[in-house]
Design a protein around this motif. Structure first.
Motif, PDB file in Angstrom:
ATOM      1  N   PRO A  97       4.754  21.842  12.520  1.00  0.00           N
ATOM      2  CA  PRO A  97       3.558  21.149  13.407  1.00  0.00           C
ATOM      3  C   PRO A  97       3.586  19.670  12.777  1.00  0.00           C
ATOM      4  CG  PRO A  97       3.006  23.160  12.971  1.00  0.00           C
ATOM      5  CD  PRO A  97       4.404  23.299  11.894  1.00  0.00           C
ATOM      6  N   GLY A  98       3.094  18.832  13.677  1.00  0.00           N
ATOM      7  CA  GLY A  98       2.884  17.259  13.181  1.00  0.00           C
ATOM      8  C   GLY A  98       4.150  16.627  13.163  1.00  0.00           C
ATOM      9  N   GLU A  99       5.440  17.184  13.325  1.00  0.00           N
ATOM     10  CA  GLU A  99       6.567  16.453  13.194  1.00  0.00           C
ATOM     11  C   GLU A  99       7.116  16.499  14.584  1.00  0.00           C
ATOM     12  OE1 GLU A  99       7.745  17.011   8.657  1.00  0.00           O
ATOM     13  OE2 GLU A  99       8.610  18.507  10.254  1.00  0.00           O
ATOM     14  N   ALA A 100       8.378  15.778  14.585  1.00  0.00           N
ATOM     15  CA  ALA A 100       9.232  15.751  16.006  1.00  0.00           C
ATOM     16  C   ALA A 100      10.565  15.230  15.217  1.00  0.00           C
ATOM     17  CB  ALA A 100       8.755  14.571  16.789  1.00  0.00           C
TER      18      ALA A 100
ATOM     19  N   SER B 238       6.907  11.839  11.529  1.00  0.00           N
ATOM     20  CA  SER B 238       5.682  12.400  11.866  1.00  0.00           C
ATOM     21  C   SER B 238       5.093  11.913  12.973  1.00  0.00           C
ATOM     22  CB  SER B 238       4.783  11.903  10.719  1.00  0.00           C
ATOM     23  OG  SER B 238       3.273  12.362  10.963  1.00  0.00           O
ATOM     24  N   THR B 239       4.375  12.609  13.921  1.00  0.00           N
ATOM     25  CA  THR B 239       3.575  12.186  15.143  1.00  0.00           C
ATOM     26  C   THR B 239       2.210  12.244  14.830  1.00  0.00           C
ATOM     27  OG1 THR B 239       3.582  14.624  15.751  1.00  0.00           O
ATOM     28  CG2 THR B 239       5.379  13.224  16.643  1.00  0.00           C
ATOM     29  N   GLN B 240       1.760  12.458  13.770  1.00  0.00           N
ATOM     30  CA  GLN B 240       0.295  12.530  13.091  1.00  0.00           C
ATOM     31  C   GLN B 240      -0.168  10.918  13.134  1.00  0.00           C
ATOM     32  OE1 GLN B 240       0.115  14.877   9.952  1.00  0.00           O
ATOM     33  NE2 GLN B 240      -0.335  16.825  11.009  1.00  0.00           N
ATOM     34  N   THR B 241      -1.376  10.621  12.786  1.00  0.00           N
ATOM     35  CA  THR B 241      -1.875   9.401  12.522  1.00  0.00           C
ATOM     36  C   THR B 241      -1.626   8.936  11.141  1.00  0.00           C
ATOM     37  OG1 THR B 241      -3.788   9.323  14.090  1.00  0.00           O
ATOM     38  CG2 THR B 241      -3.998   7.834  12.404  1.00  0.00           C
ATOM     39  N   ASN B 242      -0.712   7.836  10.797  1.00  0.00           N
ATOM     40  CA  ASN B 242      -0.377   7.444   9.690  1.00  0.00           C
ATOM     41  C   ASN B 242      -1.267   6.451   9.135  1.00  0.00           C
ATOM     42  OD1 ASN B 242       2.093   9.266   9.163  1.00  0.00           O
ATOM     43  ND2 ASN B 242       2.523   8.392  11.116  1.00  0.00           N
ATOM     44  N   ASN B 243      -1.118   5.936   7.869  1.00  0.00           N
ATOM     45  CA  ASN B 243      -1.907   5.024   7.183  1.00  0.00           C
ATOM     46  C   ASN B 243      -1.239   4.002   6.162  1.00  0.00           C
ATOM     47  OD1 ASN B 243      -3.925   3.369   6.188  1.00  0.00           O
ATOM     48  ND2 ASN B 243      -5.040   4.763   4.907  1.00  0.00           N
ATOM     49  N   ILE B 244      -0.954   2.924   6.578  1.00  0.00           N
ATOM     50  CA  ILE B 244      -0.196   2.030   5.782  1.00  0.00           C
ATOM     51  C   ILE B 244      -1.212   1.132   5.063  1.00  0.00           C
ATOM     52  CG2 ILE B 244       1.146  -0.220   5.506  1.00  0.00           C
ATOM     53  CD1 ILE B 244       2.340   0.877   8.227  1.00  0.00           C
ATOM     54  N   LYS B 245      -1.336   1.330   3.454  1.00  0.00           N
ATOM     55  CA  LYS B 245      -2.353   0.484   2.838  1.00  0.00           C
ATOM     56  C   LYS B 245      -1.880  -0.531   2.206  1.00  0.00           C
ATOM     57  CE  LYS B 245      -5.051   4.821   1.822  1.00  0.00           C
ATOM     58  NZ  LYS B 245      -5.726   5.559   0.640  1.00  0.00           N
ATOM     59  N   LEU B 246      -2.410  -1.723   2.258  1.00  0.00           N
ATOM     60  CA  LEU B 246      -2.192  -2.813   1.629  1.00  0.00           C
ATOM     61  C   LEU B 246      -3.171  -3.708   0.983  1.00  0.00           C
ATOM     62  CD1 LEU B 246      -0.218  -4.451   4.601  1.00  0.00           C
ATOM     63  CD2 LEU B 246       0.820  -3.318   2.830  1.00  0.00           C
ATOM     64  N   ILE B 247      -3.001  -4.390  -0.254  1.00  0.00           N
ATOM     65  CA  ILE B 247      -3.945  -5.419  -0.867  1.00  0.00           C
ATOM     66  C   ILE B 247      -3.132  -6.597  -0.695  1.00  0.00           C
ATOM     67  CG2 ILE B 247      -5.078  -5.786  -2.994  1.00  0.00           C
ATOM     68  CD1 ILE B 247      -4.924  -2.716  -3.770  1.00  0.00           C
ATOM     69  N   LEU B 248      -4.103  -7.715   0.272  1.00  0.00           N
ATOM     70  CA  LEU B 248      -3.512  -9.114   0.380  1.00  0.00           C
ATOM     71  C   LEU B 248      -4.495  -9.921   0.108  1.00  0.00           C
ATOM     72  CD1 LEU B 248      -2.170  -8.409   3.627  1.00  0.00           C
ATOM     73  CD2 LEU B 248      -0.690  -8.440   1.649  1.00  0.00           C
ATOM     74  N   SER B 249      -4.037 -11.174  -0.293  1.00  0.00           N
ATOM     75  CA  SER B 249      -4.827 -12.333  -0.074  1.00  0.00           C
ATOM     76  C   SER B 249      -4.960 -13.142   0.997  1.00  0.00           C
ATOM     77  CB  SER B 249      -4.369 -13.247  -1.502  1.00  0.00           C
ATOM     78  OG  SER B 249      -5.226 -14.428  -1.527  1.00  0.00           O
ATOM     79  N   LEU B 250      -6.063 -13.184   1.760  1.00  0.00           N
ATOM     80  CA  LEU B 250      -6.165 -13.521   3.082  1.00  0.00           C
ATOM     81  C   LEU B 250      -6.666 -14.964   3.119  1.00  0.00           C
ATOM     82  CD1 LEU B 250      -7.570 -10.645   4.891  1.00  0.00           C
ATOM     83  CD2 LEU B 250      -5.082 -11.287   4.810  1.00  0.00           C
ATOM     84  N   PRO B 251      -6.062 -15.740   3.756  1.00  0.00           N
ATOM     85  CA  PRO B 251      -6.649 -17.350   3.803  1.00  0.00           C
ATOM     86  C   PRO B 251      -7.917 -17.563   4.737  1.00  0.00           C
ATOM     87  CG  PRO B 251      -4.731 -17.173   5.361  1.00  0.00           C
ATOM     88  CD  PRO B 251      -4.744 -15.735   4.662  1.00  0.00           C
ATOM     89  N   SER B 252      -8.640 -18.310   4.431  1.00  0.00           N
ATOM     90  CA  SER B 252      -9.885 -18.807   5.279  1.00  0.00           C
ATOM     91  C   SER B 252      -9.795 -19.876   5.886  1.00  0.00           C
ATOM     92  CB  SER B 252     -11.341 -18.625   4.449  1.00  0.00           C
ATOM     93  OG  SER B 252     -11.093 -19.588   3.496  1.00  0.00           O
ATOM     94  N   LYS B 253     -10.699 -20.304   6.637  1.00  0.00           N
ATOM     95  CA  LYS B 253     -10.701 -21.652   7.634  1.00  0.00           C
ATOM     96  C   LYS B 253     -10.916 -22.764   6.494  1.00  0.00           C
ATOM     97  CE  LYS B 253     -12.760 -23.876  11.716  1.00  0.00           C
ATOM     98  NZ  LYS B 253     -13.675 -23.424  12.747  1.00  0.00           N
ATOM     99  N   GLU B 254     -11.918 -22.557   5.565  1.00  0.00           N
ATOM    100  CA  GLU B 254     -11.794 -23.559   4.504  1.00  0.00           C
ATOM    101  C   GLU B 254     -10.950 -23.745   3.282  1.00  0.00           C
ATOM    102  OE1 GLU B 254     -13.866 -20.821   4.786  1.00  0.00           O
ATOM    103  OE2 GLU B 254     -15.394 -20.609   3.602  1.00  0.00           O
ATOM    104  N   GLY B 255      -9.832 -23.052   3.450  1.00  0.00           N
ATOM    105  CA  GLY B 255      -8.972 -23.063   2.344  1.00  0.00           C
ATOM    106  C   GLY B 255      -9.111 -21.861   1.306  1.00  0.00           C
ATOM    107  N   LEU B 256      -9.822 -21.209   1.301  1.00  0.00           N
ATOM    108  CA  LEU B 256     -10.114 -20.360   0.256  1.00  0.00           C
ATOM    109  C   LEU B 256      -9.075 -18.872   0.610  1.00  0.00           C
ATOM    110  CD1 LEU B 256     -13.973 -20.468   0.117  1.00  0.00           C
ATOM    111  CD2 LEU B 256     -12.106 -21.466  -1.382  1.00  0.00           C
TER     112      LEU B 256
END
Length: 260
Positions: free
Chosen positions: A24-27, A59-77
């Motif tokens: 169950p939960g697979e295909a 898997s046909t279930q809801t899967n979760n990819i976890k990441l830790i990222l450094s995202l850029p902002s408009k002011e360059g931070l």
């Protein structure tokens, strides 16, 4: 001889046939000589020839990819954030996903997210990622990812993009905290001022009521009423058992109490 042939047939079937169990939960999709079958199997067994075929289970279930990222902002931070990408494979399109993206489709989802998140976050200030604007940023990243994923083919349904544990640069975080504290102090002072105004208005209303009452009373005390009240006061004094000294001009009484 017949028994021998029977066992030989069983041995051939064992050698050339194998089975895969789909839970169950697979295909499961059978791949024969590199070609994927269009038939998707769920919750059961699939027989296949292990020499030329194999069964790929997804898997046909809801899967979760976890990441830790450094995202850029408009002011360059750079803003550090923990990201969760919730997705689900569309069951009937699993063969298409495997054919177009292969079994490493999660790395493609991750790459598309990195590109989409950089483009979207660069349009917002760092403080927006730590405020009520976060939901809007998440929705825009999801929309951009959906468009880019569709270019790779159908079959992957994006459910949500969640930005968690936002870590702003230390100096900016301190500035935001001071601003929020100042806003709270201003709101508190405004409340105190409003309460003071209400109390002042209440006292004014009380004073006006007292003034109006005194005015009505004074207007109602005519000379005739004063004389009547004076006579009533003398009558009350005459019935009193206490000894008193009464000094009067005959109009209004002045009482001096004496010891018994």
């Amino acid at each position: 001889m017949k028994t021998y042939n029977f066992f030989l047939l069983i041995a051939i079937l064992i050698i050339f046939c194998n089975c895969a169990v789909i839970r169950p939960g697979e295909a499961g999709v059978k791949q024969t000589l590199g070609k994927f079958s269009n038939k998707v199997s769920t919750q059961g067994t699939i027989l296949y020839n292990p020499f030329i075929s194999k069964v790929i289970k997804e898997s046909t279930q809801t899967n979760n990819i976890k990441l830790i990222l450094s995202l850029p902002s408009k002011e360059g931070l750079s803003v550090n954030s923990e990201i969760s990408i919730l997705y689900r494979l569309q069951q009937d399109k699993i063969p298409t996903v495997l054919e177009n993206l292969g079994q490493g489709y999660e790395s493609i989802i991750t790459s598309i997210f990195r590109s989409a998140s950089s483009d979207v976050c660069a349009q917002f200030f760092a403080k927006d990622m730590h405020s009520g604007m976060r939901a809007k940023i998440e929705d825009e990243i999801k929309s951009k990812m959906t468009v880019n994923l569709q270019k790779q083919g159908d079959g992957i349904e994006l459910i949500a993009v969640l930005m968690k544990s936002i870590q702003l640069p230390r100096g900016l975080a301190g500035s935001i905290e001071r601003k929020l504290q100042a806003e709270q102090d201003a709101m508190r002072m405004e409340f105190v001022i409003q309460q003071a105004k209400l109390e002042a208005n209440r006292k004014i209303i009380d004073a006006e009521g007292e003034r109006d009452a005194q005015k009505i009373l004074s207007e109602g005390l005519t000379q005739e009423i004063i004389k009547i009240r004076t006579i009533e006061a003398f009558n009350e004094l005459s019935r009193s058992n206490n000894s008193k000294v009464i000094i009067t001009d005959g109009k209004t009484p002045l009482l001096i109490e004496t010891d018994d």
